[in-house]
Scaffold this motif. Structure first.
Motif, PDB file in Angstrom:
ATOM      1  N   VAL A 161       0.841  -1.199   0.000  1.00 45.85           N
ATOM      2  CA  VAL A 161       0.000   0.000   0.000  1.00 45.85           C
ATOM      3  C   VAL A 161       0.879   1.252   0.000  1.00 45.85           C
ATOM      4  CG1 VAL A 161      -1.773   1.302   1.222  1.00 45.85           C
ATOM      5  CG2 VAL A 161      -1.917  -1.182   1.139  1.00 45.85           C
ATOM      6  N   LEU A 162       1.932   1.230   0.803  1.00 47.97           N
ATOM      7  CA  LEU A 162       2.850   2.368   0.830  1.00 47.97           C
ATOM      8  C   LEU A 162       3.439   2.621  -0.558  1.00 47.97           C
ATOM      9  CD1 LEU A 162       4.529   4.458   2.576  1.00 47.97           C
ATOM     10  CD2 LEU A 162       6.331   2.717   2.512  1.00 47.97           C
ATOM     11  N   LEU A 163       3.925   1.569  -1.217  1.00 48.71           N
ATOM     12  CA  LEU A 163       4.580   1.722  -2.514  1.00 48.71           C
ATOM     13  C   LEU A 163       3.619   2.175  -3.605  1.00 48.71           C
ATOM     14  CD1 LEU A 163       6.975  -1.370  -2.524  1.00 48.71           C
ATOM     15  CD2 LEU A 163       7.557   1.029  -2.116  1.00 48.71           C
ATOM     16  N   SER A 164       2.322   2.024  -3.357  1.00 48.37           N
ATOM     17  CA  SER A 164       1.334   2.483  -4.336  1.00 48.37           C
ATOM     18  C   SER A 164       0.941   3.941  -4.130  1.00 48.37           C
ATOM     19  CB  SER A 164       0.078   1.607  -4.252  1.00 48.37           C
ATOM     20  OG  SER A 164      -0.643   1.853  -3.059  1.00 48.37           O
ATOM     21  N   MET A 165       1.341   4.526  -3.016  1.00 51.12           N
ATOM     22  CA  MET A 165       0.940   5.885  -2.693  1.00 51.12           C
ATOM     23  C   MET A 165       1.677   6.920  -3.547  1.00 51.12           C
ATOM     24  SD  MET A 165      -1.441   6.097  -0.284  1.00 51.12           S
ATOM     25  CE  MET A 165      -2.285   4.729  -1.106  1.00 51.12           C
ATOM     26  N   PRO A 166       1.126   8.142  -3.667  1.00 46.88           N
ATOM     27  CA  PRO A 166       1.791   9.206  -4.435  1.00 46.88           C
ATOM     28  C   PRO A 166       3.227   9.422  -3.978  1.00 46.88           C
ATOM     29  CG  PRO A 166      -0.437   9.879  -3.855  1.00 46.88           C
ATOM     30  CD  PRO A 166      -0.194   8.574  -3.142  1.00 46.88           C
ATOM     31  N   GLY A 167       4.130   9.481  -4.951  1.00 42.77           N
ATOM     32  CA  GLY A 167       5.529   9.723  -4.660  1.00 42.77           C
ATOM     33  C   GLY A 167       6.351   8.469  -4.464  1.00 42.77           C
ATOM     34  N   LEU A 199       6.314   4.018  -5.656  1.00 41.34           N
ATOM     35  CA  LEU A 199       6.680   3.205  -6.810  1.00 41.34           C
ATOM     36  C   LEU A 199       5.649   3.215  -7.934  1.00 41.34           C
ATOM     37  CD1 LEU A 199       8.785   1.290  -8.001  1.00 41.34           C
ATOM     38  CD2 LEU A 199       7.627  -0.595  -6.806  1.00 41.34           C
ATOM     39  N   PHE A 200       4.476   2.615  -7.710  1.00 39.89           N
ATOM     40  CA  PHE A 200       3.509   2.418  -8.795  1.00 39.89           C
ATOM     41  C   PHE A 200       2.111   2.250  -8.214  1.00 39.89           C
ATOM     42  CE2 PHE A 200       1.407  -0.865 -11.610  1.00 39.89           C
ATOM     43  CZ  PHE A 200       0.998   0.056 -12.570  1.00 39.89           C
ATOM     44  N   GLY A 201       1.206   3.148  -8.610  1.00 33.97           N
ATOM     45  CA  GLY A 201      -0.137   3.138  -8.059  1.00 33.97           C
ATOM     46  C   GLY A 201      -0.922   1.877  -8.338  1.00 33.97           C
ATOM     47  N   GLY A 202      -0.623   1.194  -9.448  1.00 36.25           N
ATOM     48  CA  GLY A 202      -1.350  -0.020  -9.792  1.00 36.25           C
ATOM     49  C   GLY A 202      -1.202  -1.143  -8.784  1.00 36.25           C
ATOM     50  N   LEU A 203      -0.178  -1.057  -7.941  1.00 33.95           N
ATOM     51  CA  LEU A 203       0.005  -2.072  -6.908  1.00 33.95           C
ATOM     52  C   LEU A 203      -1.171  -2.134  -5.942  1.00 33.95           C
ATOM     53  CD1 LEU A 203       3.770  -1.541  -5.921  1.00 33.95           C
ATOM     54  CD2 LEU A 203       2.796  -3.507  -7.122  1.00 33.95           C
ATOM     55  N   ILE A 204      -1.926  -1.054  -5.862  1.00 31.23           N
ATOM     56  CA  ILE A 204      -3.035  -0.997  -4.901  1.00 31.23           C
ATOM     57  C   ILE A 204      -4.092  -2.056  -5.206  1.00 31.23           C
ATOM     58  CG2 ILE A 204      -4.508   0.650  -6.128  1.00 31.23           C
ATOM     59  CD1 ILE A 204      -3.674   0.595  -2.340  1.00 31.23           C
ATOM     60  N   PHE A 205      -4.160  -2.527  -6.460  1.00 28.59           N
ATOM     61  CA  PHE A 205      -5.168  -3.520  -6.817  1.00 28.59           C
ATOM     62  C   PHE A 205      -4.858  -4.914  -6.275  1.00 28.59           C
ATOM     63  CE2 PHE A 205      -6.181  -0.428 -10.281  1.00 28.59           C
ATOM     64  CZ  PHE A 205      -7.515  -0.228  -9.939  1.00 28.59           C
ATOM     65  N   ASP A 246      -6.030   7.282  -3.167  1.00 31.72           N
ATOM     66  CA  ASP A 246      -4.906   8.186  -3.471  1.00 31.72           C
ATOM     67  C   ASP A 246      -3.920   7.553  -4.448  1.00 31.72           C
ATOM     68  OD1 ASP A 246      -6.068   9.836  -1.628  1.00 31.72           O
ATOM     69  OD2 ASP A 246      -4.552   9.548  -0.076  1.00 31.72           O
ATOM     70  N   ALA A 247      -3.857   6.232  -4.446  1.00 32.27           N
ATOM     71  CA  ALA A 247      -2.851   5.530  -5.240  1.00 32.27           C
ATOM     72  C   ALA A 247      -2.999   5.771  -6.737  1.00 32.27           C
ATOM     73  CB  ALA A 247      -2.918   4.035  -4.953  1.00 32.27           C
ATOM     74  N   LEU A 248      -4.202   6.076  -7.194  1.00 31.01           N
ATOM     75  CA  LEU A 248      -4.463   6.154  -8.632  1.00 31.01           C
ATOM     76  C   LEU A 248      -4.423   7.574  -9.180  1.00 31.01           C
ATOM     77  CD1 LEU A 248      -7.344   3.520  -8.921  1.00 31.01           C
ATOM     78  CD2 LEU A 248      -4.883   3.195  -9.243  1.00 31.01           C
ATOM     79  N   TYR A 249      -3.803   8.482  -8.433  1.00 35.57           N
ATOM     80  CA  TYR A 249      -3.835   9.885  -8.853  1.00 35.57           C
ATOM     81  C   TYR A 249      -3.144  10.115 -10.193  1.00 35.57           C
ATOM     82  CZ  TYR A 249       1.092  10.990  -7.954  1.00 35.57           C
ATOM     83  OH  TYR A 249       2.467  11.057  -8.015  1.00 35.57           O
ATOM     84  N   GLN A 250      -2.214   9.255 -10.585  1.00 37.13           N
ATOM     85  CA  GLN A 250      -1.527   9.408 -11.875  1.00 37.13           C
ATOM     86  C   GLN A 250      -2.210   8.632 -12.994  1.00 37.13           C
ATOM     87  OE1 GLN A 250       2.645   8.405 -10.956  1.00 37.13           O
ATOM     88  NE2 GLN A 250       3.130  10.557 -11.299  1.00 37.13           N
ATOM     89  N   ILE A 300     -11.329  -0.472  -5.633  1.00 32.04           N
ATOM     90  CA  ILE A 300     -10.018  -1.029  -5.291  1.00 32.04           C
ATOM     91  C   ILE A 300     -10.150  -2.197  -4.322  1.00 32.04           C
ATOM     92  CG2 ILE A 300      -7.891  -0.530  -4.013  1.00 32.04           C
ATOM     93  CD1 ILE A 300      -8.016   2.304  -5.283  1.00 32.04           C
ATOM     94  N   VAL A 301     -10.926  -2.018  -3.267  1.00 36.13           N
ATOM     95  CA  VAL A 301     -11.070  -3.086  -2.276  1.00 36.13           C
ATOM     96  C   VAL A 301     -11.850  -4.260  -2.858  1.00 36.13           C
ATOM     97  CG1 VAL A 301     -11.851  -3.671   0.051  1.00 36.13           C
ATOM     98  CG2 VAL A 301     -10.941  -1.391  -0.425  1.00 36.13           C
ATOM     99  N   LEU A 302     -12.841  -3.968  -3.681  1.00 34.70           N
ATOM    100  CA  LEU A 302     -13.610  -5.007  -4.345  1.00 34.70           C
ATOM    101  C   LEU A 302     -12.706  -5.885  -5.208  1.00 34.70           C
ATOM    102  CD1 LEU A 302     -16.507  -6.039  -4.786  1.00 34.70           C
ATOM    103  CD2 LEU A 302     -16.730  -4.395  -6.651  1.00 34.70           C
ATOM    104  N   VAL A 303     -11.851  -5.259  -5.993  1.00 24.24           N
ATOM    105  CA  VAL A 303     -10.921  -5.995  -6.851  1.00 24.24           C
ATOM    106  C   VAL A 303      -9.963  -6.827  -6.003  1.00 24.24           C
ATOM    107  CG1 VAL A 303      -8.966  -5.728  -8.427  1.00 24.24           C
ATOM    108  CG2 VAL A 303     -11.078  -4.443  -8.823  1.00 24.24           C
ATOM    109  N   ASN A 304      -9.435  -6.244  -4.936  1.00 25.29           N
ATOM    110  CA  ASN A 304      -8.526  -6.985  -4.060  1.00 25.29           C
ATOM    111  C   ASN A 304      -9.179  -8.241  -3.493  1.00 25.29           C
ATOM    112  OD1 ASN A 304      -5.695  -5.766  -3.024  1.00 25.29           O
ATOM    113  ND2 ASN A 304      -7.009  -4.101  -3.727  1.00 25.29           N
TER     114      ASN A 304
END
Length: 210
Positions: free
Chosen positions: A14-20, A22-28, A140-144, A164-168
């Motif tokens: 979750v941290l790595l998906s946050m703005p700033g 690694l990659f927002g797509g990890l949130i899925f 927040d993860a998908l801002y980009q 996001i939570v549904l997909v997870n």
């Protein structure tokens, strides 16, 4: 020990998906290890696992607080850990409340919706009052990725979090039950969201300027 590793993995993803980061797509997929950690746990254990996951996530996310060291000195450590601990309580509540759905005699798709709705409700409650804290929402993860957040025009950021939570949860059930259809449904939801977002952006780009 394994459960602690799983919740730590979720906190990191979750941290790595946050703005700033690694990659927002990890949130899925970021919450999938947490759902595995919840398996076979009592409500009390789920609360502790959820709290630990939230504590680790917010402790890492709020590391910028140490920029205040010159002002607060060593007390910033107490403030940082205390704030992370308080915010982790919301994830702990998710853990214990989600256990109430374990005995629901419904299929995994319906259960996934209830789980996702619970997460969104807790995010919403965390945002309320002058003490509300809105950092670290999964949306927040998908801002980009503008194509994936256009549904916010209809649902607000809550709809993005719900998706996001549904997909997870669907991916978790696909792995747990070894049923491809849940994984296909998860990818289908992302594709539908992307398609709606792309169409919305295309309409906006084609709209003549006043």
């Amino acid at each position: 020990m394994l459960r602690a590793l799983l919740v730590s993995l979720t906190a990191l993803l979750v941290l790595l998906s946050m703005p700033g980061y690694l990659f927002g797509g990890l949130i899925f997929v970021a919450l999938v290890p947490l759902f595995f950690a919840f398996e076979g746990s009592t409500p009390r254990q789920r609360f502790l696992l959820g709290w630990l996951c939230g504590f680790l996530f917010f402790a890492l996310l709020l590391d910028w607080l140490y920029a205040l060291w010159d002002w607060a000195g060593v007390f910033i450590v107490l403030g940082h850990l205390g704030l992370a601990g308080l915010l982790g309580l919301w994830w702990g509540l998710f853990g214990v409340l989600s256990s109430q759905f374990d005995n629901f005699k419904v299929n995994s798709v319906i259960k996934a919706f209830f789980i996702a709705a619970l997460w969104v409700l807790l995010e919403y409650l965390r945002s309320l009052t002058k003490f509300g804290f809105t950092w670290g929402f999964v949306s927040d993860a998908l801002y980009q990725h503008p194509e994936l957040i256009q549904i916010a025009s209809l649902t607000g950021a809550w709809g993005v979090s719900l998706l996001i939570v549904l997909v997870n949860f669907l991916i978790y059930r696909a792995l747990r039950e070894r049923r491809l259809r849940y994984g296909v449904l998860a990818l289908g939801l992302i594709a539908l969201d992307w398609g709606y977002g792309q169409a919305s952006l295309d309409v906006h780009l084609r709209r003549p300027l006043a």
